[in-house]
Write a protein that holds these residues in place. Structure first.
Motif, PDB file in Angstrom:
ATOM      1  N   VAL A 103       1.234   4.588 -21.555  1.00 56.86           N
ATOM      2  CA  VAL A 103       2.336   5.483 -21.208  1.00 56.86           C
ATOM      3  C   VAL A 103       3.311   4.791 -20.273  1.00 56.86           C
ATOM      4  N   GLN A 104       2.779   4.054 -19.275  1.00 57.33           N
ATOM      5  CA  GLN A 104       3.642   3.380 -18.315  1.00 57.33           C
ATOM      6  C   GLN A 104       4.446   2.266 -18.964  1.00 57.33           C
TER       7      GLN A 104
ATOM      8  N   LEU B  19      -8.024  -1.094   2.717  1.00 59.73           N
ATOM      9  CA  LEU B  19      -6.920  -0.386   2.079  1.00 59.73           C
ATOM     10  C   LEU B  19      -7.300   0.092   0.676  1.00 59.73           C
ATOM     11  N   ALA B  20      -8.017  -0.762  -0.056  1.00 59.57           N
ATOM     12  CA  ALA B  20      -8.408  -0.403  -1.418  1.00 59.57           C
ATOM     13  C   ALA B  20      -9.369   0.787  -1.422  1.00 59.57           C
ATOM     14  N   SER B  21     -10.249   0.854  -0.424  1.00 68.04           N
ATOM     15  CA  SER B  21     -11.178   1.988  -0.337  1.00 68.04           C
ATOM     16  C   SER B  21     -10.407   3.297  -0.170  1.00 68.04           C
ATOM     17  N   ILE B  22      -9.406   3.261   0.720  1.00 66.23           N
ATOM     18  CA  ILE B  22      -8.585   4.459   0.928  1.00 66.23           C
ATOM     19  C   ILE B  22      -7.774   4.767  -0.321  1.00 66.23           C
TER      20      ILE B  22
ATOM     21  N   ALA C  62       0.822  -1.213   0.000  1.00 71.01           N
ATOM     22  CA  ALA C  62       0.000   0.000   0.000  1.00 71.01           C
ATOM     23  C   ALA C  62       0.858   1.267   0.000  1.00 71.01           C
ATOM     24  N   LEU C  63       2.130   1.143   0.413  1.00 74.32           N
ATOM     25  CA  LEU C  63       3.011   2.309   0.468  1.00 74.32           C
ATOM     26  C   LEU C  63       3.663   2.618  -0.871  1.00 74.32           C
ATOM     27  N   ARG C  64       3.490   1.730  -1.862  1.00 76.29           N
ATOM     28  CA  ARG C  64       4.097   1.950  -3.162  1.00 76.29           C
ATOM     29  C   ARG C  64       3.364   3.061  -3.917  1.00 76.29           C
ATOM     30  N   PRO C  65       4.033   3.698  -4.893  1.00 72.85           N
ATOM     31  CA  PRO C  65       3.373   4.773  -5.652  1.00 72.85           C
ATOM     32  C   PRO C  65       2.073   4.327  -6.306  1.00 72.85           C
ATOM     33  N   ASP C  66       2.054   3.078  -6.833  1.00 70.54           N
ATOM     34  CA  ASP C  66       0.826   2.544  -7.433  1.00 70.54           C
ATOM     35  C   ASP C  66       0.102   1.700  -6.389  1.00 70.54           C
ATOM     36  N   GLY C  67      -0.192   2.322  -5.249  1.00 68.26           N
ATOM     37  CA  GLY C  67      -0.681   1.604  -4.082  1.00 68.26           C
ATOM     38  C   GLY C  67      -1.845   0.674  -4.330  1.00 68.26           C
TER      39      GLY C  67
ATOM     40  N   ASP D 169      -9.772   6.353  -3.171  1.00 72.49           N
ATOM     41  CA  ASP D 169      -9.984   7.789  -2.984  1.00 72.49           C
ATOM     42  C   ASP D 169      -8.720   8.571  -3.312  1.00 72.49           C
ATOM     43  N   GLN D 170      -7.584   8.067  -2.799  1.00 71.97           N
ATOM     44  CA  GLN D 170      -6.316   8.737  -3.068  1.00 71.97           C
ATOM     45  C   GLN D 170      -5.995   8.709  -4.556  1.00 71.97           C
ATOM     46  N   SER D 171      -6.260   7.569  -5.178  1.00 69.22           N
ATOM     47  CA  SER D 171      -5.968   7.426  -6.607  1.00 69.22           C
ATOM     48  C   SER D 171      -6.775   8.415  -7.429  1.00 69.22           C
ATOM     49  N   ARG D 172      -8.043   8.607  -7.054  1.00 65.63           N
ATOM     50  CA  ARG D 172      -8.874   9.543  -7.798  1.00 65.63           C
ATOM     51  C   ARG D 172      -8.366  10.973  -7.635  1.00 65.63           C
ATOM     52  N   ALA D 173      -7.981  11.326  -6.403  1.00 62.90           N
ATOM     53  CA  ALA D 173      -7.464  12.673  -6.169  1.00 62.90           C
ATOM     54  C   ALA D 173      -6.164  12.895  -6.927  1.00 62.90           C
ATOM     55  N   ILE D 174      -5.286  11.893  -6.880  1.00 63.88           N
ATOM     56  CA  ILE D 174      -4.007  12.007  -7.586  1.00 63.88           C
ATOM     57  C   ILE D 174      -4.228  12.079  -9.093  1.00 63.88           C
ATOM     58  N   GLU D 175      -5.160  11.243  -9.590  1.00 65.56           N
ATOM     59  CA  GLU D 175      -5.417  11.225 -11.032  1.00 65.56           C
ATOM     60  C   GLU D 175      -5.985  12.560 -11.497  1.00 65.56           C
ATOM     61  N   ALA D 176      -6.846  13.179 -10.681  1.00 67.31           N
ATOM     62  CA  ALA D 176      -7.377  14.492 -11.042  1.00 67.31           C
ATOM     63  C   ALA D 176      -6.246  15.522 -11.132  1.00 67.31           C
ATOM     64  N   ALA D 177      -5.321  15.450 -10.166  1.00 65.58           N
ATOM     65  CA  ALA D 177      -4.181  16.367 -10.190  1.00 65.58           C
ATOM     66  C   ALA D 177      -3.297  16.113 -11.413  1.00 65.58           C
TER      67      ALA D 177
END
Length: 524
Positions: free
Chosen positions: A345-346, A273-276, A165-170, A279-287
């Protein structure tokens, strides 16, 4: 059917639970099976307990799933109803009866053997030199070892998932670790029931994915916390994400056999963990989307080197010139398509850049990668226009070409290259620029006439122009007198406010007719 294919290996506890078959295989216990049940799988069923009792009816103190040991004192009386005794054990769910030979009875009584054989209760002969405590201790020790292994596995698995969960692609890392620990496949669906595109170790088997998608819709529609799909060789558990504050999605976990409690606990942890992470993924993706759009603005402003340095830190270098610019028309949300492009891209850093611009998606790729991009866009069912290869200094030209190309796309041709537009000549370029709208306005005075008059005037005008405005050939083609033709053309010129004696006005009217014909396939 296997849970999937790939290199994942089940990591869940594998220590075998103690069973009747396990006990019979221990040479130092000196046990012998006297009656074989009709379903031999009963010998491989895990034992919940082992206990000894010589009571005529010990069932009030017994739980299902265990092995009862006895010296047979209760059978020393002639009036003992052996059939009723065996029936009581079966009704209670006892897994087997162990009978000691050489303590009270020299041999196991024949009527006990007969009743157990008739009713299907496994009967095990216990040698007199084998103490009951040896059998009880063997099962207890095996259960303790198994419990210890389960606990150790569970702790290690939870640590591994927490580290992932601590990895960039958590989010993707957590799901991959779950697959590795359970030897399963996973599939994540969003709150609308759409499959979330993530790079995991395994893919769901093609033969079950339709059932899984239907079950996901039922879970989302019914408000339940989860569901289960069980079949031959496959067991799928579905759990909702973020149920307390609104369902964010559904996680499907597919295994070859039902999950054990330790596996269920791990899935529960992953759900949290996936729920958190979602949410983080969506915020990061928007940014990230906003950042991409900002970099595209820099490119449009000519600051390609600045945009390239910033993009390089996150996505790899910008594609090498010459590049092709594509403009993609929105087909609902860009989210699913953006996820696919992000994966591209990745996997192929430096080959593609994309960003949202003016409510469209703009992609930039090396000209050699256009076919791969085209296949992806056509698979997504979106309309797109692609420029000719251009240098970075000509990016604005490429963007304008892509805009003109996408204007010519449609259901019959999703992907249009600017070369195709240019091949259509100046009319193709005019049409791509929205000339049909201008043409409709120019010809509106004629188009607004009653149908019969309108069709007559349009046919006359088209025929006259087709004959290079020569009166006699055009009149013969129409089957009318040349004076009638002159009168009609004069009427059209008056309606349109054009001097059709002038070449420039004739050219404009001809171009308008051609553009209008292209935009209305039913017209001749």
């Amino acid at each position: 059917m296997a849970p999937g294919s790939g290199d994942a290996v089940p990591r869940s506890p594998t220590l075998t639970s103690p069973t009747l078959q396990t006990l019979l295989a221990q040479p130092d216990l000196h046990l012998r099976l006297l009656t074989v049940p009709e379903d031999e799988a009963a010998l491989r069923t895990p034992l919940a307990w082992v206990h000894n009792s010589d009571l005529l009816d010990p069932t009030p103190w017994l739980a299902p799933g265990g092995l009862l040991l006895t010296d047979g004192i209760q059978f020393a009386r002639d009036d003992t109803d052996v059939g009723a005794y065996v029936a009581r054990l079966l009704d209670r769910g006892v897994a087997g009866l162990g009978f000691s030979r050489g303590v009270v009875h020299d041999e196991v009584p024949p009527d006990v053997v007969a009743e157990c054989a008739t009713r299907g209760l496994p009967l095990i002969e216990v040698d007199r030199k084998t103490p009951f405590m040896a059998v009880i201790a063997f099962v207890g020790d095996a259960q303790a070892r198994q419990q210890r292994e389960r606990l150790e596995w569970s702790l290690n698995a939870h640590r591994a998932v927490a580290r992932a969960a601590l990895r960039p692609d958590g989010l993707a890392a957590v799901l991959r670790e779950l697959e590795r620990q359970l030897g399963c496949w996973v599939a994540l669906f969003d709150g609308a029931g759409r499959r979330v595109s993530l790079i995991t170790r395994l893919q769901p088997p093609a033969e079950v994915i339709a059932d899984v998608e239907q079950a996901v819709q039922r879970v989302l529609g019914g408000g339940s916390g989860g569901a289960r799909i069980a079949g031959t060789g496959v067991d799928v558990t579905l759990q909702t994400l973020g149920r307390s504050r609104g369902t964010r999605g559904v996680l499907a976990v597919g295994t070859a056999a039902p999950l054990e409690p330790a596996g269920h606990d791990l899935v529960t942890s992953v759900i949290a963990l996936a729920s958190i992470a979602l949410d983080q993924s969506r915020a990061i993706e928007a940014a990230r989307r906003h950042l991409r759009s900002g970099l595209l603005e820099l490119i449009l402003a000519g600051s390609v080197s600045v945009a390239g340095r910033t993009a390089g830190r996150l996505w790899g270098p910008l594609p090498a010139a010459p590049v092709c610019v594509c403009v993609v028309e929105p087909a609902g949300s860009f989210e699913e398509l953006s996820n696919e492009l992000e994966q591209l891209v990745q996997h192929r850093r430096g080959e593609l850049f994309f960003a949202e611009h003016d409510d469209r998606l703009v992609t930039i790729s090396h000209h050699s990668n256009v076919d791969r991009l085209r296949a992806l866009l056509e698979r997504a069912g979106v309309s797109a226009g692609c420029s000719t290869p251009v240098a970075w200094s000509e990016f604005r030209v490429g963007l304008e070409e892509a805009r003109r190309a996408v204007a010519r796309s449609g259901a019959d041709r999703l992907f249009v290259r600017f070369e195709d537009v240019a091949a259509d000549g100046m009319l193709g370029v005019l049409h791509a620029g929205g000339a049909a709208v201008v043409a409709s306005r120019m010809l509106a005075p004629v188009l607004s006439r009653p149908e019969a008059e309108r069709e007559q005037l349009l046919e006359t005008l088209r025929t006259w122009l087709a004959h290079n405005c020569a009166w006699d050939p055009a009149a013969r083609a129409l089957g009318i007198h040349r004076h009638t033709l002159r009168s009609r053309i004069a009427g059209v010129a008056k309606l349109l406010g054009r001097d059709l004696e002038r070449f420039a006005d004739r050219a404009e009217v001809w171009a308008a007719l051609e553009c209008l014909r292209d935009s209305r396939p039913g017209w001749r």
